[in-house]
Write a protein that holds these residues in place. Structure first.
Motif, PDB file in Angstrom:
ATOM      1  N   VAL A  29       0.812  -1.222   0.000  1.00 38.67           N
ATOM      2  CA  VAL A  29       0.000   0.000   0.000  1.00 38.67           C
ATOM      3  C   VAL A  29       0.846   1.273   0.000  1.00 38.67           C
ATOM      4  O   VAL A  29       0.308   2.377  -0.063  1.00 38.67           O
ATOM      5  CB  VAL A  29      -0.991   0.049   1.189  1.00 38.67           C
ATOM      6  N   ALA A  30       2.160   1.132   0.067  1.00 42.10           N
ATOM      7  CA  ALA A  30       3.047   2.299   0.213  1.00 42.10           C
ATOM      8  C   ALA A  30       2.889   3.322  -0.910  1.00 42.10           C
ATOM      9  O   ALA A  30       2.938   4.526  -0.670  1.00 42.10           O
ATOM     10  CB  ALA A  30       4.502   1.845   0.313  1.00 42.10           C
ATOM     11  N   GLN A  31       2.654   2.857  -2.127  1.00 48.47           N
ATOM     12  CA  GLN A  31       2.573   3.767  -3.267  1.00 48.47           C
ATOM     13  C   GLN A  31       1.217   4.456  -3.413  1.00 48.47           C
ATOM     14  O   GLN A  31       1.121   5.471  -4.088  1.00 48.47           O
ATOM     15  CB  GLN A  31       2.906   3.020  -4.558  1.00 48.47           C
ATOM     16  N   ILE A  32       0.198   3.926  -2.794  1.00 44.91           N
ATOM     17  CA  ILE A  32      -1.146   4.511  -2.934  1.00 44.91           C
ATOM     18  C   ILE A  32      -1.405   5.587  -1.883  1.00 44.91           C
ATOM     19  O   ILE A  32      -2.297   6.421  -2.039  1.00 44.91           O
ATOM     20  CB  ILE A  32      -2.243   3.420  -2.879  1.00 44.91           C
ATOM     21  N   ALA A  39      -5.907  13.201  -2.797  1.00 46.34           N
ATOM     22  CA  ALA A  39      -7.291  13.237  -3.289  1.00 46.34           C
ATOM     23  C   ALA A  39      -8.274  13.565  -2.169  1.00 46.34           C
ATOM     24  O   ALA A  39      -9.174  14.385  -2.337  1.00 46.34           O
ATOM     25  CB  ALA A  39      -7.648  11.899  -3.938  1.00 46.34           C
ATOM     26  N   VAL A  40      -8.091  12.938  -1.012  1.00 45.10           N
ATOM     27  CA  VAL A  40      -9.002  13.179   0.114  1.00 45.10           C
ATOM     28  C   VAL A  40      -8.875  14.610   0.618  1.00 45.10           C
ATOM     29  O   VAL A  40      -9.866  15.314   0.808  1.00 45.10           O
ATOM     30  CB  VAL A  40      -8.761  12.162   1.249  1.00 45.10           C
ATOM     31  N   LEU A  41      -7.630  15.053   0.833  1.00 43.56           N
ATOM     32  CA  LEU A  41      -7.419  16.401   1.356  1.00 43.56           C
ATOM     33  C   LEU A  41      -7.845  17.467   0.357  1.00 43.56           C
ATOM     34  O   LEU A  41      -8.207  18.574   0.751  1.00 43.56           O
ATOM     35  CB  LEU A  41      -5.954  16.594   1.744  1.00 43.56           C
ATOM     36  N   GLY A  42      -7.830  17.129  -0.911  1.00 45.45           N
ATOM     37  CA  GLY A  42      -8.246  18.070  -1.949  1.00 45.45           C
ATOM     38  C   GLY A  42      -9.737  18.049  -2.253  1.00 45.45           C
ATOM     39  O   GLY A  42     -10.229  18.862  -3.040  1.00 45.45           O
ATOM     40  N   HIS A  43     -10.452  17.131  -1.642  1.00 47.69           N
ATOM     41  CA  HIS A  43     -11.904  17.040  -1.863  1.00 47.69           C
ATOM     42  C   HIS A  43     -12.556  18.339  -1.390  1.00 47.69           C
ATOM     43  O   HIS A  43     -12.251  18.829  -0.297  1.00 47.69           O
ATOM     44  CB  HIS A  43     -12.460  15.851  -1.083  1.00 47.69           C
ATOM     45  N   GLN A  44     -13.448  18.875  -2.189  1.00 50.24           N
ATOM     46  CA  GLN A  44     -14.046  20.179  -1.845  1.00 50.24           C
ATOM     47  C   GLN A  44     -14.828  20.155  -0.546  1.00 50.24           C
ATOM     48  O   GLN A  44     -14.968  21.179   0.112  1.00 50.24           O
ATOM     49  CB  GLN A  44     -14.926  20.683  -2.971  1.00 50.24           C
ATOM     50  N   GLY A  45     -15.294  18.993  -0.118  1.00 54.29           N
ATOM     51  CA  GLY A  45     -16.054  18.912   1.128  1.00 54.29           C
ATOM     52  C   GLY A  45     -15.220  18.570   2.343  1.00 54.29           C
ATOM     53  O   GLY A  45     -15.730  18.519   3.467  1.00 54.29           O
ATOM     54  N   ALA A 104      -7.943   6.345 -11.683  1.00 63.11           N
ATOM     55  CA  ALA A 104      -9.351   6.605 -12.003  1.00 63.11           C
ATOM     56  C   ALA A 104     -10.276   6.047 -10.924  1.00 63.11           C
ATOM     57  O   ALA A 104     -11.229   6.713 -10.499  1.00 63.11           O
ATOM     58  CB  ALA A 104      -9.703   6.015 -13.364  1.00 63.11           C
ATOM     59  N   VAL A 105     -10.008   4.840 -10.480  1.00 61.84           N
ATOM     60  CA  VAL A 105     -10.830   4.225  -9.434  1.00 61.84           C
ATOM     61  C   VAL A 105     -10.658   4.976  -8.119  1.00 61.84           C
ATOM     62  O   VAL A 105     -11.632   5.214  -7.401  1.00 61.84           O
ATOM     63  CB  VAL A 105     -10.495   2.728  -9.289  1.00 61.84           C
ATOM     64  N   LEU A 106      -9.432   5.365  -7.814  1.00 61.07           N
ATOM     65  CA  LEU A 106      -9.177   6.141  -6.602  1.00 61.07           C
ATOM     66  C   LEU A 106     -10.007   7.422  -6.617  1.00 61.07           C
ATOM     67  O   LEU A 106     -10.704   7.728  -5.648  1.00 61.07           O
ATOM     68  CB  LEU A 106      -7.684   6.464  -6.492  1.00 61.07           C
ATOM     69  N   ARG A 107      -9.934   8.172  -7.705  1.00 61.34           N
ATOM     70  CA  ARG A 107     -10.720   9.419  -7.810  1.00 61.34           C
ATOM     71  C   ARG A 107     -12.217   9.155  -7.681  1.00 61.34           C
ATOM     72  O   ARG A 107     -12.937   9.894  -7.007  1.00 61.34           O
ATOM     73  CB  ARG A 107     -10.435  10.121  -9.148  1.00 61.34           C
ATOM     74  N   GLN A 108     -12.683   8.092  -8.319  1.00 58.16           N
ATOM     75  CA  GLN A 108     -14.101   7.741  -8.264  1.00 58.16           C
ATOM     76  C   GLN A 108     -14.541   7.484  -6.825  1.00 58.16           C
ATOM     77  O   GLN A 108     -15.584   7.982  -6.390  1.00 58.16           O
ATOM     78  CB  GLN A 108     -14.349   6.508  -9.125  1.00 58.16           C
ATOM     79  N   GLN A 109     -13.743   6.726  -6.075  1.00 54.43           N
ATOM     80  CA  GLN A 109     -14.104   6.428  -4.685  1.00 54.43           C
ATOM     81  C   GLN A 109     -14.059   7.661  -3.808  1.00 54.43           C
ATOM     82  O   GLN A 109     -14.946   7.884  -2.988  1.00 54.43           O
ATOM     83  CB  GLN A 109     -13.178   5.342  -4.131  1.00 54.43           C
ATOM     84  N   VAL A 110     -13.041   8.483  -3.980  1.00 52.72           N
ATOM     85  CA  VAL A 110     -12.927   9.714  -3.162  1.00 52.72           C
ATOM     86  C   VAL A 110     -14.057  10.670  -3.495  1.00 52.72           C
ATOM     87  O   VAL A 110     -14.602  11.326  -2.602  1.00 52.72           O
ATOM     88  CB  VAL A 110     -11.531  10.341  -3.334  1.00 52.72           C
TER      89      VAL A 110
END
Length: 113
Positions: A29-32, A39-45, A104-110
């Motif tokens: 998981v080190a690279q993810i 992505a999470v910290l950049g989420h507008q909410g 793409a999947v990461l962005r979709q989930q976040v």
């Protein structure tokens, strides 16, 4: 007990620590971690990050608040993935991330947070 990380330096230091520990103990998981955290910290909410604290030391489990929802990210040792859970560490697993998770999947989930 959870410690609220309030400053960007506290957040950056925490993420750096998690990546360093993953490089030694959870290479799957080190690279993810970096793209996931960005992505999470950049989420507008996004509004809050709390980290599990045990005996004065920060652990790797963290809670994020996005909008009105609280989410938990925690490493699952048996599955070698980072689990995303709803509400609490015992909440239902919504998704599991590892180094094979595409951008793409990461962005979709976040974006669903």
């Amino acid at each position: 007990m959870a410690r609220h990380l309030r400053t960007q330096k506290q957040i950056d230091d925490f993420i750096e620590k998690v990546i360093d520990e993953a490089n030694h103990h959870a290479s799957g998981v080190a690279q993810i971690i970096d793209p996931l955290s960005q992505a999470v910290l950049g989420h507008q909410g996004f509004s809050r990050l709390e980290v599990y604290e045990r005996n004065g030391n920060l652990a790797r489990t963290c809670w994020v608040t996005v909008g009105q929802n609280r989410w938990v990210f925690s490493y699952a040792y048996g599955q070698h993935v980072i689990e995303l859970r709803q509400h609490s560490t015992r909440g239902p697993v919504v998704f599991s991330f590892d180094n094979q998770t595409s951008a793409a999947v990461l962005r979709q989930q976040v974006n669903r947070l």
